[in-house]
Design a protein around this motif. Structure first.
Motif, PDB file in Angstrom:
ATOM      1  N   PRO A   1       0.860  -1.176   0.000  1.00 36.32           N
ATOM      2  CA  PRO A   1       0.000   0.000   0.000  1.00 36.32           C
ATOM      3  C   PRO A   1       0.898   1.228   0.000  1.00 36.32           C
ATOM      4  N   SER A   2       0.526   2.249  -0.721  1.00 36.68           N
ATOM      5  CA  SER A   2       1.419   3.401  -0.893  1.00 36.68           C
ATOM      6  C   SER A   2       1.771   4.078   0.428  1.00 36.68           C
TER       7      SER A   2
ATOM      8  N   ILE B   1       7.273   4.499   2.162  1.00 39.73           N
ATOM      9  CA  ILE B   1       8.403   5.272   2.689  1.00 39.73           C
ATOM     10  C   ILE B   1       8.985   4.596   3.925  1.00 39.73           C
ATOM     11  N   ARG B   2       8.136   4.181   4.833  1.00 41.26           N
ATOM     12  CA  ARG B   2       8.622   3.532   6.059  1.00 41.26           C
ATOM     13  C   ARG B   2       9.333   2.210   5.736  1.00 41.26           C
ATOM     14  N   THR B   3       8.775   1.448   4.807  1.00 45.68           N
ATOM     15  CA  THR B   3       9.400   0.177   4.433  1.00 45.68           C
ATOM     16  C   THR B   3      10.751   0.401   3.769  1.00 45.68           C
ATOM     17  N   ASN B   4      10.843   1.403   2.906  1.00 39.78           N
ATOM     18  CA  ASN B   4      12.109   1.700   2.232  1.00 39.78           C
ATOM     19  C   ASN B   4      13.164   2.149   3.241  1.00 39.78           C
ATOM     20  N   GLU B   5      12.789   2.981   4.193  1.00 44.35           N
ATOM     21  CA  GLU B   5      13.743   3.420   5.221  1.00 44.35           C
ATOM     22  C   GLU B   5      14.243   2.241   6.047  1.00 44.35           C
ATOM     23  N   THR B   6      13.344   1.339   6.403  1.00 44.00           N
ATOM     24  CA  THR B   6      13.732   0.159   7.180  1.00 44.00           C
ATOM     25  C   THR B   6      14.662  -0.743   6.377  1.00 44.00           C
TER      26      THR B   6
ATOM     27  N   GLY C   1      20.705  -2.576   5.039  1.00 45.05           N
ATOM     28  CA  GLY C   1      21.635  -2.773   3.935  1.00 45.05           C
ATOM     29  C   GLY C   1      21.001  -3.128   2.603  1.00 45.05           C
ATOM     30  N   TRP C   2      19.696  -2.910   2.461  1.00 45.89           N
ATOM     31  CA  TRP C   2      19.008  -3.190   1.213  1.00 45.89           C
ATOM     32  C   TRP C   2      18.797  -1.881   0.465  1.00 45.89           C
ATOM     33  N   GLY C   3      19.180  -1.835  -0.815  1.00 47.01           N
ATOM     34  CA  GLY C   3      18.996  -0.641  -1.637  1.00 47.01           C
ATOM     35  C   GLY C   3      17.874  -0.836  -2.636  1.00 47.01           C
ATOM     36  N   LEU C   4      17.089   0.190  -2.835  1.00 42.60           N
ATOM     37  CA  LEU C   4      15.970   0.139  -3.775  1.00 42.60           C
ATOM     38  C   LEU C   4      16.496   0.076  -5.207  1.00 42.60           C
ATOM     39  N   THR C   5      16.081  -0.942  -5.965  1.00 46.30           N
ATOM     40  CA  THR C   5      16.514  -1.086  -7.351  1.00 46.30           C
ATOM     41  C   THR C   5      15.422  -0.706  -8.339  1.00 46.30           C
TER      42      THR C   5
END
Length: 86
Positions: free
Chosen positions: A10-11, A15-20, A25-29
């Motif tokens: 869900p939109s 943001i919270r999931t990406n920050e976590t 050590g996970w980067g958004l691809t």
């Protein structure tokens, strides 16, 4: 080890999931915001993270219906194999 994590969120959780993910050590691809119409806010986000990935990610947008209520060309192209006719 190179792992990948792909989610449909869900939109409001994006943001919270990406920050976590970044904290661990996970980067958004890849990320794609899904909007039902051009005027509405995104309802879902398709996203993929990769371990130890640090290159910038350019988000994309997929709009399902045009302002006239018809399916968008991009949506038709993406889903045409699943429908007999639009």
């Amino acid at each position: 080890p190179q792992g990948r994590l792909s989610l449909i969120l869900p939109s409001d959780l994006y943001i919270r999931t990406n920050e976590t993910a970044q904290l661990y050590g996970w980067g958004l691809t890849r990320s794609t915001m899904i909007q039902t119409t051009p005027r509405k806010k995104p309802k879902r986000v398709l996203c993929e993270w990769q371990q130890h990935h640090h290159a910038p990610c350019t988000p994309s947008v997929l709009i399902i219906h045009n302002t006239d209520g018809q399916y968008s060309d991009e949506y038709k192209s993406l889903t045409q194999e699943f429908y007999l006719h639009f």
